[in-house]
Every structure is written in structure tokens, then in C-alpha cells.
Write a protein that holds these residues in place. Structure first.
Motif, PDB file in Angstrom:
ATOM      1  N   LEU A 234      -3.208  13.958  -4.268  1.00 62.34           N
ATOM      2  CA  LEU A 234      -3.329  12.754  -4.825  1.00 62.34           C
ATOM      3  C   LEU A 234      -3.394  12.071  -3.281  1.00 62.34           C
ATOM      4  O   LEU A 234      -4.136  10.958  -3.236  1.00 62.34           O
ATOM      5  CB  LEU A 234      -2.366  12.301  -6.151  1.00 62.34           C
ATOM      6  CG  LEU A 234      -2.451  10.866  -6.178  1.00 62.34           C
ATOM      7  CD1 LEU A 234      -4.319  10.481  -6.798  1.00 62.34           C
ATOM      8  CD2 LEU A 234      -2.071  10.441  -7.567  1.00 62.34           C
ATOM      9  N   HIS A 235      -2.100  11.904  -2.313  1.00 67.49           N
ATOM     10  CA  HIS A 235      -1.479  11.428  -1.178  1.00 67.49           C
ATOM     11  C   HIS A 235      -2.749  11.148  -0.030  1.00 67.49           C
ATOM     12  O   HIS A 235      -3.232  10.531  -0.330  1.00 67.49           O
ATOM     13  CB  HIS A 235      -0.812  11.874  -0.940  1.00 67.49           C
ATOM     14  CG  HIS A 235      -0.740  12.005   0.713  1.00 67.49           C
ATOM     15  ND1 HIS A 235       0.249  10.327   0.311  1.00 67.49           N
ATOM     16  CD2 HIS A 235      -0.501  12.254   1.837  1.00 67.49           C
ATOM     17  CE1 HIS A 235       0.688   9.731   2.072  1.00 67.49           C
ATOM     18  NE2 HIS A 235      -0.579  11.146   2.997  1.00 67.49           N
ATOM     19  N   ARG A 238      -5.887   9.414  -1.233  1.00 68.94           N
ATOM     20  CA  ARG A 238      -5.836   7.902  -1.655  1.00 68.94           C
ATOM     21  C   ARG A 238      -6.218   7.517  -0.087  1.00 68.94           C
ATOM     22  O   ARG A 238      -6.462   6.436   0.531  1.00 68.94           O
ATOM     23  CB  ARG A 238      -4.730   7.947  -1.719  1.00 68.94           C
ATOM     24  CG  ARG A 238      -4.603   7.692  -3.678  1.00 68.94           C
ATOM     25  CD  ARG A 238      -3.580   7.102  -4.192  1.00 68.94           C
ATOM     26  NE  ARG A 238      -4.039   6.890  -6.250  1.00 68.94           N
ATOM     27  CZ  ARG A 238      -3.144   7.280  -6.794  1.00 68.94           C
ATOM     28  NH1 ARG A 238      -1.893   6.449  -5.940  1.00 68.94           N
ATOM     29  NH2 ARG A 238      -3.482   6.578  -7.893  1.00 68.94           N
ATOM     30  N   ARG A 239      -5.664   8.041   0.945  1.00 67.82           N
ATOM     31  CA  ARG A 239      -5.442   8.399   2.584  1.00 67.82           C
ATOM     32  C   ARG A 239      -6.721   8.379   3.150  1.00 67.82           C
ATOM     33  O   ARG A 239      -6.173   7.069   4.046  1.00 67.82           O
ATOM     34  CB  ARG A 239      -4.054   8.665   3.286  1.00 67.82           C
ATOM     35  CG  ARG A 239      -3.021   8.736   2.881  1.00 67.82           C
ATOM     36  CD  ARG A 239      -2.112   7.862   3.322  1.00 67.82           C
ATOM     37  NE  ARG A 239      -2.570   6.829   4.945  1.00 67.82           N
ATOM     38  CZ  ARG A 239      -2.095   7.292   5.644  1.00 67.82           C
ATOM     39  NH1 ARG A 239      -0.794   7.997   5.284  1.00 67.82           N
ATOM     40  NH2 ARG A 239      -2.328   6.542   7.079  1.00 67.82           N
ATOM     41  N   GLY A 242      -8.883   5.756  -0.483  1.00 66.60           N
ATOM     42  CA  GLY A 242      -8.533   3.986  -0.687  1.00 66.60           C
ATOM     43  C   GLY A 242      -7.684   4.610  -1.985  1.00 66.60           C
ATOM     44  O   GLY A 242      -7.735   5.855  -3.040  1.00 66.60           O
ATOM     45  N   ASP A 243      -6.413   3.377  -1.587  1.00 62.54           N
ATOM     46  CA  ASP A 243      -5.534   2.649  -2.880  1.00 62.54           C
ATOM     47  C   ASP A 243      -5.795   2.955  -4.425  1.00 62.54           C
ATOM     48  O   ASP A 243      -5.003   3.252  -4.953  1.00 62.54           O
ATOM     49  CB  ASP A 243      -5.180   2.281  -2.453  1.00 62.54           C
ATOM     50  CG  ASP A 243      -4.007   2.705  -1.237  1.00 62.54           C
ATOM     51  OD1 ASP A 243      -3.992   3.725  -1.560  1.00 62.54           O
ATOM     52  OD2 ASP A 243      -2.769   2.164  -0.967  1.00 62.54           O
ATOM     53  N   ASP A 244      -7.250   3.716  -4.177  1.00 69.50           N
ATOM     54  CA  ASP A 244      -7.832   3.017  -6.144  1.00 69.50           C
ATOM     55  C   ASP A 244      -8.181   4.394  -6.489  1.00 69.50           C
ATOM     56  O   ASP A 244      -8.446   4.470  -7.439  1.00 69.50           O
ATOM     57  CB  ASP A 244      -8.887   2.310  -5.981  1.00 69.50           C
ATOM     58  CG  ASP A 244      -9.834   1.923  -5.191  1.00 69.50           C
ATOM     59  OD1 ASP A 244      -9.556   2.978  -4.331  1.00 69.50           O
ATOM     60  OD2 ASP A 244     -10.759   1.799  -5.806  1.00 69.50           O
ATOM     61  N   MET A 245      -8.369   5.285  -5.479  1.00 72.19           N
ATOM     62  CA  MET A 245      -8.575   6.319  -5.914  1.00 72.19           C
ATOM     63  C   MET A 245      -7.999   7.332  -7.297  1.00 72.19           C
ATOM     64  O   MET A 245      -6.438   7.173  -6.729  1.00 72.19           O
ATOM     65  CB  MET A 245      -9.051   7.204  -4.734  1.00 72.19           C
ATOM     66  CG  MET A 245     -10.212   6.670  -3.684  1.00 72.19           C
ATOM     67  SD  MET A 245     -11.706   6.911  -4.294  1.00 72.19           S
ATOM     68  CE  MET A 245     -12.567   9.060  -4.414  1.00 72.19           C
ATOM     69  N   GLY A 246      -8.528   8.454  -7.655  1.00 71.81           N
ATOM     70  CA  GLY A 246      -8.209   9.248  -7.868  1.00 71.81           C
ATOM     71  C   GLY A 246      -8.036  10.800  -8.455  1.00 71.81           C
ATOM     72  O   GLY A 246      -9.079  10.733  -7.699  1.00 71.81           O
ATOM     73  N   SER A 266     -12.372  10.888  -7.929  1.00 71.58           N
ATOM     74  CA  SER A 266     -12.447   9.160  -8.616  1.00 71.58           C
ATOM     75  C   SER A 266     -13.835   9.722  -7.650  1.00 71.58           C
ATOM     76  O   SER A 266     -14.283   9.707  -6.504  1.00 71.58           O
ATOM     77  CB  SER A 266     -11.995   7.875  -8.286  1.00 71.58           C
ATOM     78  OG  SER A 266     -10.521   8.471  -8.287  1.00 71.58           O
ATOM     79  N   ARG A 271     -16.650   3.602  -7.901  1.00 73.46           N
ATOM     80  CA  ARG A 271     -14.742   3.614  -7.720  1.00 73.46           C
ATOM     81  C   ARG A 271     -14.755   3.769  -9.578  1.00 73.46           C
ATOM     82  O   ARG A 271     -12.934   3.378  -9.881  1.00 73.46           O
ATOM     83  CB  ARG A 271     -14.157   2.356  -7.217  1.00 73.46           C
ATOM     84  CG  ARG A 271     -14.844   2.021  -6.548  1.00 73.46           C
ATOM     85  CD  ARG A 271     -15.200   2.960  -5.340  1.00 73.46           C
ATOM     86  NE  ARG A 271     -13.575   2.874  -4.984  1.00 73.46           N
ATOM     87  CZ  ARG A 271     -12.955   3.830  -3.618  1.00 73.46           C
ATOM     88  NH1 ARG A 271     -14.388   4.299  -2.966  1.00 73.46           N
ATOM     89  NH2 ARG A 271     -12.825   3.704  -3.299  1.00 73.46           N
TER      90      ARG A 271
END
Ligand code: 2NL
Length: 344
Positions: A234-235, A238-239, A242-246, A266, A271
Motif C-alpha cells: 500500500l505504501h 501510494r508513493r 498518489g495518496d488516493d490509491m488503494g 485502484s 481513480r
């Protein structure tokens, strides 16, 4: 004696004529050599005259002929200077505009797969992973056997392998996992590595190339859990995106992990809202992951009662396609710098 001096005068005249006709330095030097040089006609004539003259006349003949040779030398020097002056004058006529801007060199550009690989490596480096690499021509043991895929294992059907001719135990690696095997054989836990590299499979269509690039990761230590795997993935996602990713992990099967999961992220186009690309699910499949199977640990001599670990893998090319919005994998291998230059 008078007639002989006439002959000298005649030679001098010929010399002057030919010298005037000479238009370059090479020609001038040839004319001089023909007449005034050590074996030139005028010098030979001088020798001849001196030889045949009675002693009383040698002095005056020497003087007279030397005067002619001095004229020859002077004319030769004059001709050389004339040519040199003309060349210098022509050089001065040339005009250079020193205010013109310089010519820019055409620069190359890093390949988008290289850009994506470096970014992936940098993100994992920040959480303690080092980069490991290894050979692209592998043994059957490192590529299959140690990964719990013995010769009769049906899992080998999942991968269409390129074999080296007449060497049934030598293959082009079908994944970068053999590098993890080599690393575990060479060192004790803790192991935290990321393994990028080119791999080969007998596949060829719009989304598959027979040569493509993968990255795999491996983390082995005491007390490593599936929760650690989820957190790291997950980290990373997101890096990178983007921080909205899952992320989503769906139960699956790999011979070398247990439990195993497909890794979805995601959808980068909507998105996560649902679109045509993700068929309304909000997720797209990117790779796989799982806890290292004890059978793999047995092959590399790790104590599976003491150590646990997670592993994961995905295609760099596919990740670069998603990150940069590339619709056909073959663009990556066409070698057109105009394509590469579009990505920063
Ligand atoms: C995928 C899935 C995966 C691994 C690779 C791995 C390596 C060792 C031990 C255990 Cl040495 N596992 N690698 C594990 C799970 C998935 O890749 O879809 N790759 C493109």
C-alpha cells in the motif's frame, strides 16, 4: 663563352616564364627545383661552364653565373611571398559572426521503463530494501526447482519457457525469482531486496512481449506477517501513483507462496470510481504476492520454523504503461526517441 652566357640567359627566361605561370606553392617549388635547385638546369650549366673554362676566365664566369642564380633565388622567394600574401588576404576576407548562438546538441532521453524502474527502486530503498540483480540465462534449479516447481509440476505449464538448445537444464529466466534464490543461498536473514530485471516468455501480442521487465521483492526475517506485506504494498502504490490509491489482495495460487494473492490497485484512469478500463470494478490487476512457501525455504536452507517472509512481483512495463498512459507495449521496444522524450 658569349654563346654559353646566351644559353644561361635563355634558361633564365624560361624559368621566369614558368614561375609566372605557377599558381600554387607546389608548382613554384617544382619550377625552382627544375632550374635553380642543386640539380636544376642553370646550376648544371654553371658547373659545365666552369669546368670547360680556362683558368683565367673561371673567376668572371663564376661571378656572372652567380648573379643569374641570385636572380633565380630572388624570383623564387618573391613568388612564394606572392602566394602567401594572396592566401592571407583571402583568409582576412572571411567573416565570422561571433554573436551567432551555438548549435544545440540533440540529447537522448532515458527510456520510460528505466524511469519507472528507478522510481520503484527509490521508493523501496527508502524503506530499507536493497537492489539485487543476477543472470538472465539461468539453471532449471534456480528458475524452477528451488521455487517448488519440480519437472512434473503442472505449474510449469503456466510459463512458456525459452530453453537453450541441447541444454534442457538451461533456460532464459521466466521471472526474476532466481535472483532471490541466489541471494538466500548466499546470505542469512534478514533479507530485504528488490529485484528488477529482464525476463523471457513465449508470448507475443499487444499486451505481451517475449522479452519484458519485472520487479520482484522479498522480505525474510523473524516474525514477518501478511500484514507487513499489505503495508509495504500500500505504501509503495501510494508513493508511486498518489495518496488516493488503494490496493486489493484476492486469494490466488503460486507454487512458491502460501497463502498467495493477486494484487490489484485502484484504477489509475477513474481513480477507483469505475470505468470501461476497469470494467466498473474500480481496480486493475497488476501482479501477485504472498508468504514465501516453506518448501522454498527448505531449498535454500532457511529454517521455516524460525523465519517467515513475504514476496511479490509485477511487470515494470505494465506499470510504466499505467503510469504514463501507453496503450501498446511494443512502443517500448520500437527504439524511437520521440516516444521516449515524452516522459519526465
Ligand atoms: C506476478 C507474481 C510473484 C513472487 C512473485 C517469489 C520469489 C521467491 C519466493 C516466493 Cl524467491 N515468491 N516471488 C511471489 C508472488 C508473486 O509474482 O504476477 N509477477 C508478475
Amino acid at each position: 663563352m658569349a654563346s654559353l652566357t646566351d644559353e644561361l640567359q635563355q634558361l633564365l627566361q624560361q624559368f621566369t616564364q614558368q614561375l609566372d605561370a605557377a599558381t600554387n606553392e607546389q608548382a613554384v617549388r617544382k619550377v625552382y627545383a627544375d632550374f635553380g635547385g642543386a640539380n636544376g638546369a642553370i646550376r648544371l650549366k654553371q658547373k659545365e661552364l666552369l669546368k670547360s673554362a680556362p683558368n683565367a676566365e673561371k673567376r668572371s664566369i663564376g661571378q656572372a653565373t652567380n648573379e643569374i642564380l641570385q636572380k633565380v633565388d630572388a624570383a623564387f622567394e618573391g613568388a612564394l611571398k606572392r602566394l602567401g600574401d594572396a592566401a592571407a588576404a583571402k583568409d582576412l576576407e572571411r567573416s565570422v559572426d561571433v554573436t551567432l548562438p551555438g548549435r544545440a546538441h540533440r540529447l537522448g532521453h532515458l527510456h520510460p521503463i528505466t524511469l519507472a524502474r528507478r522510481e520503484i527502486e527509490a521508493i523501496f530503498a527508502q524503506i530499507g530494501f536493497t537492489v539485487a540483480v543476477g543472470p538472465q540465462v539461468e539453471t532449471d534449479f534456480h528458475n524452477f526447482e528451488a521455487l517448488a516447481m519440480p519437472k512434473d509440476h503442472p505449474a510449469r505449464d503456466m510459463q512458456d519457457t525459452f530453453y537453450v538448445e541441447n541444454s534442457p537444464d538451461v533456460v532464459l529466466r521466466t521471472h526474476t525469482s532466481p535472483v532471490q534464490i541466489r541471494t538466500m543461498l548466499a546470505q542469512k536473514p534478514p533479507v530485504r531486496i528488490i529485484v528488477p530485471g529482464t525476463v523471457y516468455r513465449r508470448d507475443d501480442d499487444a499486451t505481451h512481449s517475449p522479452m519484458f521487465n519485472q520487479v520482484e521483492g522479498l522480505c525474510v526475517d523473524e516474525g514477518i506477517s501478511f500484514g507487513d506485506l499489505k503495508g509495504v504494498l500500500l505504501h509503495f502504490v501510494r508513493r508511486l501513483l498518489g495518496d488516493d490509491m488503494g490496493i486489493r489482495l484476492r486469494p490466488s495460487f503460486f507454487p512458491f507462496t502460501e497463502p498467495s494473492a493477486e494484487l490489484d490497485i485502484s484504477c489509475v484512469f477513474c481513480r477507483g470510481k469505475g470505468c470501461r478500463t476497469c470494467k466498473g470494478t474500480g481496480f486493475i490487476e497488476i501482479g501477485g504476492a504472498g508468504m514465501v512457501d516453506p518448501e522454498v525455504f527448505r531449498h535454500v536452507g532457511y529454517d521455516s520454523e524460525k523465519y517467515t517472509g513475504f514476496a511479490f512481483g509485477w511487470g515494470i512495463d505494465r506499470m510504466a504503461m499505467l503510469k504514463y498512459g501507453v496503450d501498446n507495449i511494443t512502443h517500448f521496444f520500437d527504439g524511437d526517441v520521440r516516444f521516449a522524450r515524452q516522459f519526465r
